[in-house]
Design an enzyme around this catalytic site. Structure first.
Site, mmCIF file in Angstrom:
data_model
loop_
_atom_site.group_PDB
_atom_site.id
_atom_site.type_symbol
_atom_site.label_atom_id
_atom_site.label_comp_id
_atom_site.label_asym_id
_atom_site.label_seq_id
_atom_site.Cartn_x
_atom_site.Cartn_y
_atom_site.Cartn_z
ATOM 1 N N PRO A 55 0.830 -1.213 0.000
ATOM 2 C CG PRO A 55 -0.096 -1.086 2.138
ATOM 3 C CD PRO A 55 0.671 -1.985 1.233
ATOM 4 C CD GLU A 56 3.956 3.144 -2.828
ATOM 5 O OE1 GLU A 56 4.226 4.183 -2.192
ATOM 6 O OE2 GLU A 56 4.817 2.355 -3.231
ATOM 7 C CG HIS A 71 -3.056 -14.330 7.284
ATOM 8 N ND1 HIS A 71 -1.941 -14.901 7.865
ATOM 9 C CD2 HIS A 71 -3.288 -15.009 6.131
ATOM 10 C CE1 HIS A 71 -1.517 -15.885 7.076
ATOM 11 N NE2 HIS A 71 -2.316 -15.975 6.042
#
Ligand code: ZN
Length: 273
Positions: free
Chosen positions: A2-3, A91
């Site tokens: 993710p940016e 997760h």
């Protein structure tokens, strides 16, 4: 990974569901992510209200009256808003429950982070992970003049100076390549050689590229509250990024790929000087 645009879209996606809500429980299903989870996080947060959902660089900042919960999505983290009775999946390492609703973090690779910074330890802007960050690229204190002034002694290529993040945050590998293309600047140019007018083009390009990504992400990723919702990272169309060997969309020249500091850079030798 993710940016900044994904993190900002996440912030905007979860904010209306958690701001002003009181934490009823914290559930941890692992000892930690990149770092161990804070000790006694349930005791720290239970009964306290999330006053604000902010962001600094790629850190989400959940502001409480007595401190800030810092969340980083790492390489593979996702946040979703779910009904509290939805069974956790593999997760799903961290839950912040607010009554019948839960903010749930899934992070398969566990490079993310959940950290607590108490107000008693000072302003969160002085946190070890945050104090070295450059200015926000979409805010007023980011400017061509800042880029120009901060690079007079920087001999490194402009692409790597952008990635360093100490002048401006959030211009990651994708957005550095795309911004430099739009500004017509060769990524190998030493930062100190770039003039103020060219930095003005770069500032504008960075703003346009990031804003467009956030807008596109916001429209494709609205489902933060769907149980099976698409909360992945959004696909975008690029001028140069990941287009090695393909023709430039502006001039037709073959897009080149080079390595700069272990990272791939994509550019057009004709459009970028
Ligand atoms: Zn071109």
């Amino acid at each position: 990974m993710p940016e900044l645009p994904e993190v900002e879209v996440t912030r905007r996606g979860v904010e209306p569901h958690i701001q002003g809500r009181k934490v009823s429980a914290v559930t941890l299903r692992h000892t930690g992510l990149r770092w161990p989870f804070p000790a006694d996080l349930d005791t720290t947060l239970r009964g306290h209200v999330i006053r604000n959902v902010g962001r600094r660089g790629k850190y989400l900042l959940l502001k409480f009256d007595h401190g800030t919960l810092i969340i980083h999505l790492g390489m593979s983290g996702h946040l979703r808003i779910l009904p509290a009775d939805i069974v956790a999946q593999k997760h799903d390492h961290f839950d912040l429950a607010m009554g019948q609703q839960v903010l749930r973090m899934n992070d398969p690779r566990r490079f993310g982070a959940v950290l607590w910074h108490a107000d008693a330890d000072g302003d969160v802007e002085n946190h070890l992970l945050i104090r070295g960050l450059g200015v926000e690229p979409l805010e007023d204190d980011f400017s061509a003049k800042l880029l120009y002034q901060m690079t007079r002694n920087r001999h490194a290529p402009i692409k790597q100076v952008l990635l360093a993040g100490d002048i401006v945050v959030g211009v990651g590998n994708i957005y550095a390549s795309e911004s430099l293309f739009r500004a017509g600047i060769n990524p190998k140019t030493p930062a100190y050689k770039i003039s103020l007018p060219r930095y003005k083009k770069l500032e504008n390009a960075i703003r346009v590229v990031l804003a467009a990504a956030i807008e596109q992400g916001g429209s494709t990723l609205r489902d933060f509250i769907a149980v099976n919702g698409q909360s992945g990272y959004f696909q975008q169309t690029y001028f140069v990024y990941d287009r090695t060997g393909q023709p430039c969309k502006v001039c037709g020249t073959t897009i080149r790929q080079i390595k700069q500091g272990q990272r791939s850079t994509f550019y057009c030798t004709n459009c970028q000087k």
